[in-house]
Design a protein around this motif. Structure first.
Motif, PDB file in Angstrom:
ATOM      1  N   ASP A  31       0.859  -1.183   0.000  1.00 30.61           N
ATOM      2  CA  ASP A  31       0.000   0.000   0.000  1.00 30.61           C
ATOM      3  C   ASP A  31       0.897   1.235   0.000  1.00 30.61           C
ATOM      4  O   ASP A  31       1.803   1.352   0.822  1.00 30.61           O
ATOM      5  N   LYS A  37       0.861   2.388  -9.304  1.00 35.13           N
ATOM      6  CA  LYS A  37      -0.510   2.878  -9.476  1.00 35.13           C
ATOM      7  C   LYS A  37      -1.443   1.950  -8.714  1.00 35.13           C
ATOM      8  O   LYS A  37      -2.244   2.386  -7.908  1.00 35.13           O
ATOM      9  N   PHE A  38      -1.335   0.639  -8.971  1.00 38.52           N
ATOM     10  CA  PHE A  38      -2.057  -0.349  -8.173  1.00 38.52           C
ATOM     11  C   PHE A  38      -1.444  -1.724  -8.333  1.00 38.52           C
ATOM     12  O   PHE A  38      -0.766  -2.014  -9.309  1.00 38.52           O
ATOM     13  N   GLU A 101     -10.710   5.609  -8.780  1.00 39.80           N
ATOM     14  CA  GLU A 101     -10.648   5.166  -7.380  1.00 39.80           C
ATOM     15  C   GLU A 101     -11.647   4.047  -7.095  1.00 39.80           C
ATOM     16  O   GLU A 101     -11.527   3.337  -6.099  1.00 39.80           O
ATOM     17  N   ILE A 104     -10.998  -0.021  -6.144  1.00 40.48           N
ATOM     18  CA  ILE A 104     -10.890  -0.607  -4.803  1.00 40.48           C
ATOM     19  C   ILE A 104     -12.124  -1.437  -4.432  1.00 40.48           C
ATOM     20  O   ILE A 104     -12.066  -2.309  -3.576  1.00 40.48           O
ATOM     21  N   GLN A 179      -2.728   0.548  -3.508  1.00 38.70           N
ATOM     22  CA  GLN A 179      -2.645   1.725  -4.367  1.00 38.70           C
ATOM     23  C   GLN A 179      -1.614   2.662  -3.812  1.00 38.70           C
ATOM     24  O   GLN A 179      -1.238   2.591  -2.660  1.00 38.70           O
TER      25      GLN A 179
END
Length: 179
Positions: A31, A37-38, A101, A104, A179
């Motif tokens: 995290d 980015k992810f 976003e 998630i 992220q």
């Protein structure tokens, strides 16, 4: 941006709770990782969602190559080597990224693979791929291509599997998203 993924194929009788526990204990460590980015911690389980094998297949989308380089060469990737042995890391270039976003909220990643056939020109290929891919309601996606193999992977981020109608592909369970 650059994408990377290693697909660790596990034995048919492998206890996938070992991977779940690994992600539960360690997923948070990526995290906020610099340059990321992810990252999606992905698994498939033999016999679930039509999967034919167990796998652990994390997918990373990096903001630039520096983040990937730090991950591979500054010790973090050593955790994979020590746990699962030497793995091939597949690399691709994001062509289209519709993620926000809302990613998630995703519970599954649905992946389809397409071929980029030899042709006279690649002009407007991006638009053609985007037009031709299946449309999945309320699904964000990223399209990653690899000119070494001339393939592209469409990764849809999905909350509800009922949105996948008749499309053929691989359904991964998302255990954690960094992220």
């Amino acid at each position: 941006m650059i994408a990377s993924q290693y697909k660790i194929i596990l034995p048919s009788n492998y206890d996938m709770n070992i991977i779940r526990k690994r992600v539960e204990d360690n997923g948070f460590k990526t995290d906020g990782l610099s340059g990321l980015k992810f990252k999606l911690y992905l698994i498939t389980e033999k016999g679930i969602n039509h999967n034919i094998q167990n796998s652990y297949s994390p997918l990373y989308v990096w903001k630039d190559s520096e983040g990937l380089n730090r991950f591979l060469f500054n010790g973090l990737y050593d955790n994979i080597i020590s746990s699962f042995g030497w793995q091939k890391v597949n690399i691709g270039i994001p062509l289209i990224d519709t993620t926000t976003e809302r990613i998630i909220e995703s519970k599954y990643l649905f992946e389809i693979v397409g071929e980029i056939e030899p042709q006279e020109s690649l002009n407007n290929l991006k638009n053609k791929i985007e037009k031709d891919i299946p449309k999945i309601e309320n699904a964000e996606y990223v399209i990653i291509y690899n000119p070494d193999k001339w393939k592209y992977h469409v990764c849809y981020f999905i909350k509800d599997l009922s949105t996948i109608k008749s499309e053929k592909g691989i359904i991964y369970k998302i255990l954690h998203i960094s992220q």
